[in-house]
Design a protein around this motif. Structure first.
Motif, PDB file in Angstrom:
ATOM      1  N   SER A 201      19.118 -11.417  18.005  1.00 48.54           N
ATOM      2  CA  SER A 201      18.923 -12.616  17.191  1.00 48.54           C
ATOM      3  C   SER A 201      18.984 -13.834  18.097  1.00 48.54           C
ATOM      4  N   LEU A 202      18.021 -14.741  17.917  1.00 49.95           N
ATOM      5  CA  LEU A 202      17.922 -15.904  18.794  1.00 49.95           C
ATOM      6  C   LEU A 202      17.066 -16.960  18.123  1.00 49.95           C
ATOM      7  N   ASP A 203      17.479 -18.219  18.226  1.00 45.63           N
ATOM      8  CA  ASP A 203      16.687 -19.347  17.753  1.00 45.63           C
ATOM      9  C   ASP A 203      16.304 -20.224  18.936  1.00 45.63           C
ATOM     10  N   ILE A 204      15.050 -20.669  18.955  1.00 46.07           N
ATOM     11  CA  ILE A 204      14.559 -21.609  19.952  1.00 46.07           C
ATOM     12  C   ILE A 204      14.104 -22.855  19.214  1.00 46.07           C
ATOM     13  N   ALA A 205      14.655 -23.997  19.596  1.00 45.41           N
ATOM     14  CA  ALA A 205      14.409 -25.241  18.864  1.00 45.41           C
ATOM     15  C   ALA A 205      13.015 -25.795  19.149  1.00 45.41           C
ATOM     16  N   ASP A 206      12.542 -26.627  18.252  1.00 48.43           N
ATOM     17  CA  ASP A 206      11.284 -27.323  18.436  1.00 48.43           C
ATOM     18  C   ASP A 206      11.348 -28.178  19.702  1.00 48.43           C
TER      19      ASP A 206
ATOM     20  N   GLN B  43       5.557 -32.069  25.426  1.00 46.18           N
ATOM     21  CA  GLN B  43       6.731 -31.703  24.619  1.00 46.18           C
ATOM     22  C   GLN B  43       6.450 -30.561  23.633  1.00 46.18           C
ATOM     23  N   ARG B  44       5.931 -29.457  24.163  1.00 44.95           N
ATOM     24  CA  ARG B  44       5.765 -28.266  23.348  1.00 44.95           C
ATOM     25  C   ARG B  44       6.989 -27.371  23.489  1.00 44.95           C
ATOM     26  N   THR B  45       7.123 -26.426  22.585  1.00 43.58           N
ATOM     27  CA  THR B  45       8.184 -25.428  22.686  1.00 43.58           C
ATOM     28  C   THR B  45       7.755 -24.382  23.702  1.00 43.58           C
ATOM     29  N   VAL B  46       8.622 -24.087  24.680  1.00 47.23           N
ATOM     30  CA  VAL B  46       8.274 -23.135  25.732  1.00 47.23           C
ATOM     31  C   VAL B  46       9.316 -22.023  25.790  1.00 47.23           C
ATOM     32  N   MET B  47       8.822 -20.784  25.759  1.00 47.37           N
ATOM     33  CA  MET B  47       9.633 -19.596  26.038  1.00 47.37           C
ATOM     34  C   MET B  47       9.074 -18.989  27.316  1.00 47.37           C
TER      35      MET B  47
ATOM     36  N   ILE C 167      11.117 -21.104  16.833  1.00 48.22           N
ATOM     37  CA  ILE C 167      10.966 -19.649  16.891  1.00 48.22           C
ATOM     38  C   ILE C 167      12.302 -19.024  16.533  1.00 48.22           C
ATOM     39  N   SER C 168      12.287 -18.046  15.662  1.00 48.59           N
ATOM     40  CA  SER C 168      13.512 -17.338  15.279  1.00 48.59           C
ATOM     41  C   SER C 168      13.288 -15.836  15.399  1.00 48.59           C
ATOM     42  N   PHE C 169      14.172 -15.194  16.140  1.00 51.72           N
ATOM     43  CA  PHE C 169      14.213 -13.736  16.191  1.00 51.72           C
ATOM     44  C   PHE C 169      15.398 -13.307  15.330  1.00 51.72           C
ATOM     45  N   ARG C 170      15.132 -12.539  14.294  1.00 47.60           N
ATOM     46  CA  ARG C 170      16.162 -12.158  13.335  1.00 47.60           C
ATOM     47  C   ARG C 170      16.444 -10.663  13.401  1.00 47.60           C
ATOM     48  N   ASP C 171      17.553 -10.308  14.050  1.00 47.26           N
ATOM     49  CA  ASP C 171      18.039  -8.924  14.073  1.00 47.26           C
ATOM     50  C   ASP C 171      16.931  -7.957  14.515  1.00 47.26           C
ATOM     51  N   ILE C 172      16.337  -8.251  15.658  1.00 51.91           N
ATOM     52  CA  ILE C 172      15.192  -7.486  16.144  1.00 51.91           C
ATOM     53  C   ILE C 172      15.635  -6.162  16.764  1.00 51.91           C
ATOM     54  N   VAL C 173      15.036  -5.093  16.293  1.00 51.25           N
ATOM     55  CA  VAL C 173      15.203  -3.768  16.885  1.00 51.25           C
ATOM     56  C   VAL C 173      13.819  -3.250  17.243  1.00 51.25           C
ATOM     57  N   LYS C 174      13.681  -2.715  18.452  1.00 49.62           N
ATOM     58  CA  LYS C 174      12.437  -2.078  18.859  1.00 49.62           C
ATOM     59  C   LYS C 174      12.765  -0.733  19.489  1.00 49.62           C
ATOM     60  N   THR C 175      12.250   0.332  18.904  1.00 49.34           N
ATOM     61  CA  THR C 175      12.486   1.677  19.419  1.00 49.34           C
ATOM     62  C   THR C 175      11.144   2.354  19.693  1.00 49.34           C
ATOM     63  N   TYR C 176      11.195   3.330  20.618  1.00 52.32           N
ATOM     64  CA  TYR C 176      10.027   4.132  20.949  1.00 52.32           C
ATOM     65  C   TYR C 176      10.415   5.601  20.891  1.00 52.32           C
ATOM     66  N   PRO C 177       9.590   6.435  20.263  1.00 53.04           N
ATOM     67  CA  PRO C 177       9.903   7.865  20.223  1.00 53.04           C
ATOM     68  C   PRO C 177       9.769   8.498  21.604  1.00 53.04           C
ATOM     69  N   MET C 178      10.713   9.372  21.927  1.00 55.53           N
ATOM     70  CA  MET C 178      10.704  10.103  23.191  1.00 55.53           C
ATOM     71  C   MET C 178      10.772  11.601  22.884  1.00 55.53           C
ATOM     72  N   LYS C 179      10.486  12.412  23.883  1.00 59.39           N
ATOM     73  CA  LYS C 179      10.535  13.859  23.683  1.00 59.39           C
ATOM     74  C   LYS C 179      11.924  14.325  23.255  1.00 59.39           C
ATOM     75  N   ASP C 180      12.942  13.689  23.827  1.00 60.80           N
ATOM     76  CA  ASP C 180      14.313  14.135  23.552  1.00 60.80           C
ATOM     77  C   ASP C 180      15.075  13.153  22.656  1.00 60.80           C
ATOM     78  N   GLY C 181      14.342  12.323  21.896  1.00 56.74           N
ATOM     79  CA  GLY C 181      15.020  11.398  20.990  1.00 56.74           C
ATOM     80  C   GLY C 181      14.282  10.087  20.850  1.00 56.74           C
ATOM     81  N   VAL C 182      15.035   9.008  20.796  1.00 54.85           N
ATOM     82  CA  VAL C 182      14.466   7.677  20.599  1.00 54.85           C
ATOM     83  C   VAL C 182      15.002   6.740  21.681  1.00 54.85           C
TER      84      VAL C 182
END
Length: 256
Positions: A28-33, A186-190, A5-20
């Motif tokens: 960014s994060l890698d999880i090995a097999d 032996q599965r990958t677990v997050m 599993i690879s997370f590459r430069d993840i940004v998550k934003t939510y709109p708000m009344k007074d901005g974001v």
């Protein structure tokens, strides 16, 4: 390290009344097999959101999530998801609950039964295969949910506070049960958790998240051998690693 599993430069934003509102900020994060990784952090750090992206249930605002190098475009049978709430069908037996995903895959009845029986045996519920969920304890219900995820033969298990609603003794017992099953499969677990002791006991690496905005604060290597034991919980090395993670979670510098 071959990343499952690879997370590459993840940004998550939510709109708000007074901005974001920025829930995740360039993560960014890698999880090995076959790696067992726990993610811990204060409330609001985005750890469940990150797992939801790996499951294909939530999309990042920017960045990408990869499984085996391919972008995640939605849920799939290669990723089993287990939540804190068991989400079992109350009118179905343990066996029928475990077979449910296999039925959606249009597997023949004999194959469904074989795979369900294997998964039920893995979690130690063979004697309760014909029982309805209302007759099971909380820990047994969660084991049924884990068996259902295992039955579809996912390469990745994504677990969001699966033991959070259980009493302390049952929680410890299921931690050992999970590690025993993982050692054989032996599965990958997050694994997402609020519990620092649980995070250290289960994982090869603990990802410490910081909040507002959510980001990776620290990655702690757990240099303890498997199988993990009760004696190991009481060891000086476990205490040292636990204290490092605890300090990372509860004594965080503010984001720049």
């Amino acid at each position: 390290m071959n990343a499952k599993i690879s997370f590459r430069d993840i940004v998550k934003t939510y709109p708000m009344k007074d901005g974001v509102f920025t829930a995740l900020d360039h993560v960014s994060l890698d999880i090995a097999d076959r790696e067992f990784v726990t993610v811990v952090g204060p409330s609001g750090c985005g750890k469940s959101t990150l797992m939801s992206m790996a499951a294909g249930l939530t999309e990042p605002t920017s960045g990408e999530v990869l499984v085996d190098g391919a972008p995640v475009a939605g849920p799939g049978p290669d990723r089993g998801v287990i939540f804190q709430q068991y989400a079992l069908f109350p009118w179905l037996s343990v066996r029928k609950n475990v077979e449910f995903g296999l039925k959606l895959m249009n597997l023949p009845q004999d194959e469904r039964r074989k795979r369900a029986e294997h998964a039920i045996e893995l979690v130690g519920l063979s004697d309760f295969a014909d029982a309805l969920p209302k007759t099971l304890s909380g820990g047994m219900k969660q084991r049924c949910a884990i068996a259902r995820a295992y039955a579809v033969d996912p390469q990745v298990l994504l677990m969001d506070e699966p033991f959070g609603a259980l009493d302390a003794l049952t929680r410890v017992q299921l931690q050992d049960q999970l590690l025993d099953t993982w050692s054989r499969e032996q599965r990958t677990v997050m694994f997402i958790t609020h519990d620092v002791d649980e995070a250290v006991y289960l994982a090869r690496r603990v990802i410490v998240m910081a909040a507002r905005p959510g980001r990776v604060q620290q990655i702690v290597e757990v240099d303890l051998p498997y199988p993990r034991t009760e004696e190991m919980r009481l060891s000086p090395e476990f205490a040292r690693i636990r204290n490092e993670v605890w300090h990372g979670v509860y004594h965080q510098p503010k984001a720049a």
